[in-house]
Design an enzyme around this catalytic site. Structure first.
Site, mmCIF file in Angstrom:
data_model
loop_
_atom_site.group_PDB
_atom_site.id
_atom_site.type_symbol
_atom_site.label_atom_id
_atom_site.label_comp_id
_atom_site.label_asym_id
_atom_site.label_seq_id
_atom_site.Cartn_x
_atom_site.Cartn_y
_atom_site.Cartn_z
ATOM 1 N N SER A 35 -1.252 1.159 -0.495
ATOM 2 C CA SER A 35 0.089 0.594 -0.626
ATOM 3 C C SER A 35 0.567 0.082 0.731
ATOM 4 C CB SER A 35 1.057 1.654 -1.151
ATOM 5 O OG SER A 35 0.652 2.094 -2.423
ATOM 6 N N GLY A 36 1.109 -1.149 0.721
ATOM 7 C CA GLY A 36 1.595 -1.753 1.953
ATOM 8 C C GLY A 36 0.564 -2.553 2.696
ATOM 9 N N THR A 56 -0.174 -7.583 -2.915
ATOM 10 C CA THR A 56 0.671 -8.491 -3.703
ATOM 11 C C THR A 56 0.761 -9.855 -3.044
ATOM 12 O OG1 THR A 56 1.953 -6.606 -4.500
ATOM 13 C CG2 THR A 56 2.942 -8.786 -4.719
ATOM 14 N N GLU A 92 -6.973 7.469 -2.884
ATOM 15 C CA GLU A 92 -5.868 8.297 -2.406
ATOM 16 C C GLU A 92 -6.388 9.682 -2.061
ATOM 17 O OE1 GLU A 92 -2.694 8.358 -5.208
ATOM 18 O OE2 GLU A 92 -2.078 6.287 -4.813
ATOM 19 N N SER A 134 4.706 1.971 -4.778
ATOM 20 C CA SER A 134 3.285 2.012 -5.109
ATOM 21 C C SER A 134 3.093 1.688 -6.586
ATOM 22 C CB SER A 134 2.712 3.396 -4.808
ATOM 23 O OG SER A 134 1.368 3.469 -5.199
ATOM 24 N N SER A 135 2.150 0.793 -6.875
ATOM 25 C CA SER A 135 1.829 0.442 -8.258
ATOM 26 C C SER A 135 1.048 1.593 -8.884
ATOM 27 C CB SER A 135 0.996 -0.842 -8.301
ATOM 28 O OG SER A 135 1.708 -1.926 -7.764
#
Length: 1479
Positions: free
Chosen positions: A164-165, A169, A445, A218-219
């Protein structure tokens, strides 16, 4: 690769492991058995006793690696973790955020805007470019997938992964934007498919994203965007497929995470919505208060709620549907607050309190279902037996599980409905056979506390990693097959054992978890014990020592410790028939639509009890569907990396990035490469680097492959192989070769140092010896006393005095000369200043007058203009009087100035005569003194002569001092007079300047008056023309209607009376045919037909003049075609030109008609004017500023004064007779102008097409032929031949330009147009070359710069003389010197791009200093905040760079009276006017 004792020696540059920064570079300073000392770059010393025992702790460092890194990390000499990290860090510091690893793209998030690498120019460059030819970019991956889809007719997929980040996207946006650019299909309502997909993101993020430990957004699902294409490669539709939604998060969350965003957004909704859904603070709901994190820092849930509502409107979700959606979300929150307690009977349960009853009633109201049925669905189960239907009560724990399953089912159905709605809004193509899918899915993760969610996510990434490993190994196989080397023994590294551990039936972890969930008495402890017993010998399963319920799995990215406490609860998911029937019967159509009726067979089979559904099994099924989809496509990989956790630009955290590379599988791919041949060098690179190990291999005419084999054999590199174009080295062999190379280079360096030290020492000794000898000679001369020495000294002093007097004279003359020069220079500067000021004032007044003329031109009344004219005349008279007075004053001042100068000149002459007398007297005295000295030497006895001589000298000295004082006084007076003269002269110059300005102003006023008069007349003529046109059109319409009626009447009346076949009618027709005279109209038509047939042929040129243009012009003037209201000759001429230039590839024909059309246009430009007669006006009248007449008057005013129009053959008196042109003539001129521009563009584009392939070869030639340029004395001939090949491409361009110029000269094209064509062609070459330097790192090298420079030397008329070379001075140059002195034309983006892309492949010199590059990066970051595009690429100019006025001013006049007509019309009496006139 791993370090080996062979290649680690004292002085070796290595990478050592360091806990804080992952890896640190240093130099081995000492090796003592098992102990190795490393001098780190930060000054510390690292000791590691186990360095030899654990070989993975130290790696060799490549000192020859370019400072800016390499584009493709498979080209690294040492493919290991620190090498990869250093390469990414070097490129990140230069804002190079993209790097290849084979065909895998690694994208680092810059956390700042870089618009110059995503604009339209960049997309144009990457469109169709071969992969790897340009710098790494996300567009290159998209283009490669699109080309593969088009060529192979097979679907492709792009897998974007990262934590994430990391920018997944944004990368997905860029991919879809580029694919939309290639596909080019517009969506509904003016929105592209890409825009519609992106507009759905806020909705999916609200319902599918949540806060996790690492990211606030977070998706928690996988998104696969399918972009569908038709057979022509155009976008025909799109669809969003979602996978693996984390259902368990709805009911259970861990601290400090949050539930899905939509719950918090609804709680922060406006007050009326909160009251409508009976909501409160998030802390009051059980599904939200399990975590202490309720609000996010810097995020407003209220604003996000409104943004989500707007996004729903854009997607097409109606207000009614939105209300139903939020009712379902609110009902889930209320459902979580329903609590249960034990009932009266065993294994039964009841609602706990009134609060639970309130929430139950609220859920029933929101879902619009029956309250009693809802309560029964939560508290009871129906069992169907052959005899009867039995309702069984649930205990509190079962009721809680039923409640949570109900909530998860509703939320999952709601999310699926949203996705389907979005897909319907975008629109899909059912006939599409190929697609490009973009997968955006969560990454690996590993937290401090890892539960069932992390287990499922990591299972997904294990599956994707296996797919990734197979792709990487496939690429390795393709590379080895392409190079024809033996690779059969290379072992494939796979993670199938981990996948079997997780998903294998019946003994996998998921199967054991499902089994435990189906037994009511199972707990997480019994589940953990079952795992320990089953996998106690599995190498990937590890049992922790300090925990009885946790377990560890060794994933590809590292070991992850899982806590099994909540595994069973999060895996349970029941599909309850009562829930289905309850919501299917809802009065809300939206809720009922989420739960459609199930088939009857399914209903019968599921009536007995609630059917257990495992989230883990469903997760595995969806994952298998995703893998099946990916397996049917050709994959491409993008790994997004977050460089720091602060989310700030310019920060590169080594440990964080290493962890992401490990989780993204990049290091796993490197491990696969290391299992084979991690180091690959082209033959040229290998010979260039290791040729010194075997110089004899480069001798002779052996080819590169043979030379490489000889080096490998000499160095005994067993296992290394040579392919068709590359050398493949096994792990460790590159370091061994580098160590031997370093030994040879070290020996050579010591030899050079020894020679240089010897040279400098000898040079110092020789200089010291020479200085000592000179010093000894001077000392000996001073220590020798004698009479001859004293006389010599005295004579020397006299000579010094003489030299001093000469020096005084020289300085005096020089001073006077400098003073005169300074005065002259100041005068010139004053004159230049005045001239420049006059020019500036003139330009300023011209602009003001232009504005005034525009305002005056718009005025319709002539009275105001006449009044202005009278005022201007009066003003001119006043200025004329002032001018006469000023002239008189100037004459008086000039006379006074002449008298003053004469007086000063007389004074200067007097002073000069006195000075000459003094100098003569001094010379006489000096001669007398010398004679006395000579006489004194002849006298033997002592006399007093020397004393007398001394007295005379003193007297002369005194007299000389007196003369100096007088001279000084005269100088002061002369200076004062000169100052006074300068002041007077300045005053005179100032007045003269004012006088000149006054004269200029008078002349400008006169010019403006004449222009105003001309504009007034043009406006009047235009109004007159328009009025007459309207009148003529009305009369013509009336006449046509009246004539048509009379003709019809006569025809009807004579229809029966006339017999067309009677003998009288036949006789009449024969008599009419025999008439010798034809009607005038028929003759005119014949003449026009003959002219058209004549000009359709190539008539050639007469003394450089196009015959066709001259013939056409003469005929039109003779026939008065410019002055008639209606004629067809103009349309026929235009049609003839259009038919002639249909063959666009024939430059000869195009050049012929360019010459004729431009010449004819010039003749019309200098002949036609806006007439006052009537004409057929066009149907649509434009504004005044853009009217045809406005353009014509502008053309007339811009005609240069003094043009000799008499040479156009109007009359013999020399007067110019212009024609009052009617509308057809003016329209003909405009059409001719358009054809000149069209032919010009066709010729220019043809030349561009001709030189583009050759220019492409020039750009690629250094890369193709560089391998042939091997250093060595025996290869001079080969290098010369290769150089000839390189120059041949440029010579081809020169030949094309020469041939093109010859065609233009042969057809006598106007030189003005020739210059314009070549200016744009040279600009085109410049753009292509410059853009290739900025997009291809291999082109931005020193040797390629020399090659381009040599090629440009072939274009002598385009190349300019360069300044002194600064090859070795680049690191010393400052930013100001570079931007103002060396490269003043380039922007800061272009300078930064060149400085970071440049590499010296010939001399190894460095680029600019790091401070300068850092300053450029700061400036470029500041510029990137502007809205203006900061692209570093140049854009090719395809406009028409001239106007009719420019052509008219640049083309010379010529005489057309002696043009010989062609044979076709020479004998025709109707064209006798074309014959040359004889005097």
């Amino acid at each position: 690769m791993q370090g080996t004792p062979v290649n680690i020696t004292v002085g070796s540059h290595v990478w050592a492991e360091e806990p804080n920064v992952a890896w640190i570079d240093g130099v081995v300073s000492k090796i003592n058995g098992a102990e190795v000392e490393v001098d780190a770059s930060n000054g510390k010393k690292l000791r590691d006793i186990e360095i030899v025992l654990k070989l993975a702790n130290i790696y060799p460092k490549d000192e020859d690696a370019p400072p800016g890194g390499v584009d493709d990390m498979t080209r690294l000499s040492y493919l290991h973790e620190p090498g990869v990290l250093q390469n990414l860090a070097s490129r990140f510091q230069l804002n190079e955020i993209y790097t290849y690893t084979g065909s895998i793209l690694i994208a680092l998030n810059p956390f700042q805007r870089l618009p110059h690498i995503y604009d339209g120019h960049m997309m144009d460059q990457y469109k169709g470019a071969p992969f790897g030819e340009l710098s790494p970019h996300v567009f290159a991956i998209a283009d490669m997938s699109y080309r593969a889809m088009i060529n192979e007719k097979k679907s492709n997929s792009i897998l974007v992964s990262g934590e994430s980040g990391a920018g997944k996207t944004e990368t997905t946006k860029m991919l879809m934007r580029y694919l939309a650019y290639l596909g080019g299909r517009k969506g509904t309502e003016g929105r592209t498919v890409e825009q519609q997909v992106l507009e759905s993101n806020p909705v999916l993020e609200a319902f599918g994203n949540a806060k996790t430990v690492r990211n606030n957004n977070s998706s928690r699902f996988g998104k696969f965007v399918e972009i569908q294409f038709d057979k022509q490669g155009r976008i025909s539709g799109a669809a969003v497929r979602t996978y693996l939604l984390e259902r368990s998060r709805v009911c259970q969350i861990s601290d400090p995470e949050r539930n899905y965003h939509c719950f918090y957004l609804l709680c922060a909704a406006p007050k009326e919505d909160v009251e409508k859904y009976k909501l409160g603070r998030p802390e009051t709901f059980h599904y939200l208060n399990q975590s202490s994190c309720i609000e996010l820092v810097g995020v407003s849930d209220a604003q996000d709620f409104l943004a989500t509502r707007r996004a729903m409107d854009i997607v097409g979700i109606s207000k009614t549907e939105q209300d139903a959606i939020f009712r379902v979300v609110a009902s889930i929150l209320h459902l979580g607050n329903i609590e249960f307690t034990k009932g009266k009977d065993a294994d039964s349960s009841l609602l706990k309190d009134d609060k639970s009853k309130f929430h139950l009633q609220t859920v029933a109201e929101l879902l619009m279902c029956d309250l009693a049925a809802l309560q029964d669905a939560l508290l009871k189960r129906v069992m169907v037996t052959p005899e009867e239907v039995i309702k069984r009560s649930l205990d509190p724990e079962g009721a809680k599980m039923s409640r949570d399953g109900f909530a998860k089912t509703m939320y999952s159905r709601l999310f699926d409905w949203l996705v389907e709605k979005i897909n319907n809004s975008i629109g899909q193509d059912p006939n599409s056979n190929v697609l490009i899918g973009v997968l955006d899915i969560y990454g690996f993760e590993s937290f401090k506390a890892n539960s069932f969610e992390q287990f499922c996510i990591n299972f997904t990434n294990e599956k994707l990693q296996q797919h990734f490993n197979q792709h990487v190994f496939k690429m390795e196989q393709e590379e080895y097959t392409k190079e024809a080397i033996n690779w059969s023994y290379i072992e494939f590294v796979d993670n199938q054992d981990v996948l079997d551990l997780i998903e294998k039936k019946p003994g996998g972890i998921i199967a054991l978890l499902d089994e435990a969930c189906m037994f009511p008495k199972s707990t997480y402890e019994t589940f953990s014990q079952k795992l320990f017993q089953t996998f106690k010998s599995h190498k990937r399963f590890i049992k922790p020592k300090l925990s009885r319920t946790d377990f560890t799995i060794a994933h590809y990215a590292g070991e992850v410790l899982y806590q099994s406490e909540l595994f069973l609860d999060k895996n349970k998911d029941y599909v309850v028939t009562e829930h289905q029937e309850l919501l299917c019967a809802s009065k809300c159509s939206f809720v009922a639509g989420l739960f459609p009726p199930v088939p009857e067979e399914t209903t019968k089979s599921s009536k007995n009890s609630s059917k257990f559904s495992s989230i883990g099994s469903r997760f595995k099924l969806q994952l298998q569907q995703l893998m099946d989809t990916l397996n049917t496509t050709e994959p491409h990989y993008i790994r997004c990396v977050k460089p720091n956790n602060l989310l700030k630009p310019g920060i590169f955290e080594n440990i964080n990035i290493m962890q992401q590379l490990r989780c993204g599988g990049v290091l796993e791919a490197i491990r696969i490469s290391c299992a084979g041949y991690p180091t690959r060098k082209t033959f040229y690179e290998f010979l260039h680097r290791f040729g010194i190990l075997a110089p004899e291999a480069l001798e002779g005419n052996t080819d590169e492959k043979t030379a490489c084999k000889k080096i490998l054999e000499k160095m005994k590199m067993t296992g290394a192989q040579t392919g068709k174009t590359k050398v493949f080295l096994r792990a460790g062999q590159m370091a061994d070769l580098d160590a031997r190379r370093a030994l040879i280079l070290g020996t050579a360096a010591r030899t050079i140092q020894r020679r240089i030290r010897t040279y400098t020492s000898r040079k110092y000794f020789i200089a010291l010896h020479s200085a000592s000898a000179s010093l000894q000679a001077i000392c000996r001369g001073l220590l020798t006393p004698s009479l001859s020495g004293r006389l010599a000294c005295k004579q020397f002093r006299n000579l010094k005095k003489e030299a001093a007097s000469l020096r005084i004279q020289t300085n005096l003359r020089g001073r006077l000369t400098r003073k005169n020069y300074s005065r002259l220079k100041e005068s010139v500067v004053v004159v230049q200043t005045g001239v420049r000021a006059m020019a500036a004032h003139r330009q300023f007044r011209y602009k003001n007058q232009a504005k005034a003329s525009t305002i005056i031109q718009a005025a319709k009344e002539t009275g105001a203009l006449k009044e202005a004219k009278d005022k201007l005349e009066k003003h001119v008279e006043d200025l004329t009087l002032r001018l006469q007075l000023e002239k008189r004053r100037r004459t008086d001042i000039e006379e006074a100035k002449v008298q003053e100068i004469a007086k000063m000149q007389q004074a200067m002459d007097a002073l000069q005569s006195k000075l000459d007398e003094a100098n003569a007297h001094v010379l006489e005295e000096r001669d007398a003194a010398q004679k006395a000295i000579v006489e004194a030497t002849t006298v033997v006895q002592e006399t007093q002569v020397p004393v007398e001589d001394t007295a005379k000298i003193e007297a002369l000295t005194a007299e000389m001092e007196k003369l100096k004082e007088e001279l000084q006084a005269e100088k002061e007076r002369a200076d004062a007079a000169e100052n006074k003269h300068n002041e007077t002269q300045n005053a005179v110059e100032g007045k003269s300047q004012k006088l000149d300005e006054t004269e200029n102003r008078v002349s400008q006023l006169q010019d403006s008056m004449s222009r105003l008069e001309e504009k007034l007349s043009n406006v009047e003529s235009e109004n007159k023309v328009l009025r007459q046109q309207a009148l003529t059109m009305a009369q013509n319409n009336k006449m046509l209607s009246r004539n048509s009626r009379s003709i019809m009447q006569r025809a009807e009346s004579t229809k029966q009376a006339v017999d067309y076949h009677s003998p009288s009618m036949i006789l009449r027709e024969q008599q009419e045919d025999d008439k010798p005279q034809k009607s005038l109209n028929e003759k005119q038509q014949e003449y026009q037909d003959l002219l058209i047939r004549c000009i359709a042929q190539n008539l050639g040129f007469s003394k450089g003049r196009p015959i066709a243009a001259c013939i056409i012009y003469k005929c039109l003037r003779q026939w008065h075609s410019f002055e008639v209201e209606r004629t067809s000759i103009f349309d026929r001429i235009i049609q003839t030109i259009g038919n002639a230039i249909e063959t666009q590839d024939n430059n000869d024909i195009l050049a012929y008609w360019l010459s004729n059309a431009s010449t004819l246009l010039l003749l019309l430009q200098r002949t036609l004017k806006a007439g006052g007669g009537a004409g057929a006006a066009p149907q649509h009248r434009r504004s005044t500023s853009a009217t045809l007449f406005g353009r014509m008057t502008q053309s007339f005013r811009s005609t240069p004064p003094g043009v000799n129009l008499s040479l156009l053959g109007d009359d013999a008196t020399g007067s110019v007779r212009q024609v009052d042109a009617k509308y057809p003539a003016l329209l003909f001129k405009q059409q001719l102008t358009a054809y000149v521009e069209k032919i010009y563009g066709m010729i220019r584009d043809n030349l561009k097409k001709e030189i583009s392939p050759q220019l492409g070869l020039c750009i690629q030639a250094p890369r193709i032929s560089r391998a042939n340029l091997i250093k060595g004395g025996s290869r001079n001939q080969a290098n010369a031949a290769a150089q000839e090949i390189l120059v041949a491409h440029w010579q081809g361009i020169v030949n094309s330009l020469g041939n093109f110029l010859n065609i233009l000269k042969t057809n006598h094209a106007p030189p003005f147009l020739v210059r314009k064509v070549f200016t744009q062609i040279f600009s085109f070459i410049n753009v292509q070359l410059f853009n290739s330097l900025l997009l291809r790192r291999e082109c931005c090298s020193f040797s390629n710069g020399e090659y381009v420079k040599a090629g440009l030397a072939e274009l002598e008329h385009w190349c300019y003389k360069a300044t002194d070379e600064v090859i070795h001075q680049k690191p010393k140059k400052t930013l100001d010197e570079i931007s103002h002195d060396l490269c003043p034309v380039l922007s800061i983006q272009q300078l930064y791009r060149i400085s970071t892309m440049y590499w010296d492949d010939k001399y190894g010199t460095h680029s600019l200093s790091p401070d300068v590059v850092s300053s450029m990066r700061i400036l470029m970051t500041e510029d990137s905040n502007n809205a203006v595009s900061s692209s570093f690429l140049l854009d090719d100019d395809s406009s028409i760079p001239f106007s009719v006025d420019d052509m008219s001013k640049s083309m010379d006049t010529f005489d057309i009276s002696d043009i010989e007509p062609p044979p076709l019309i020479r004998e025709n009496s109707g064209f006798s006017f074309l014959l040359p006139q004889t005097n």
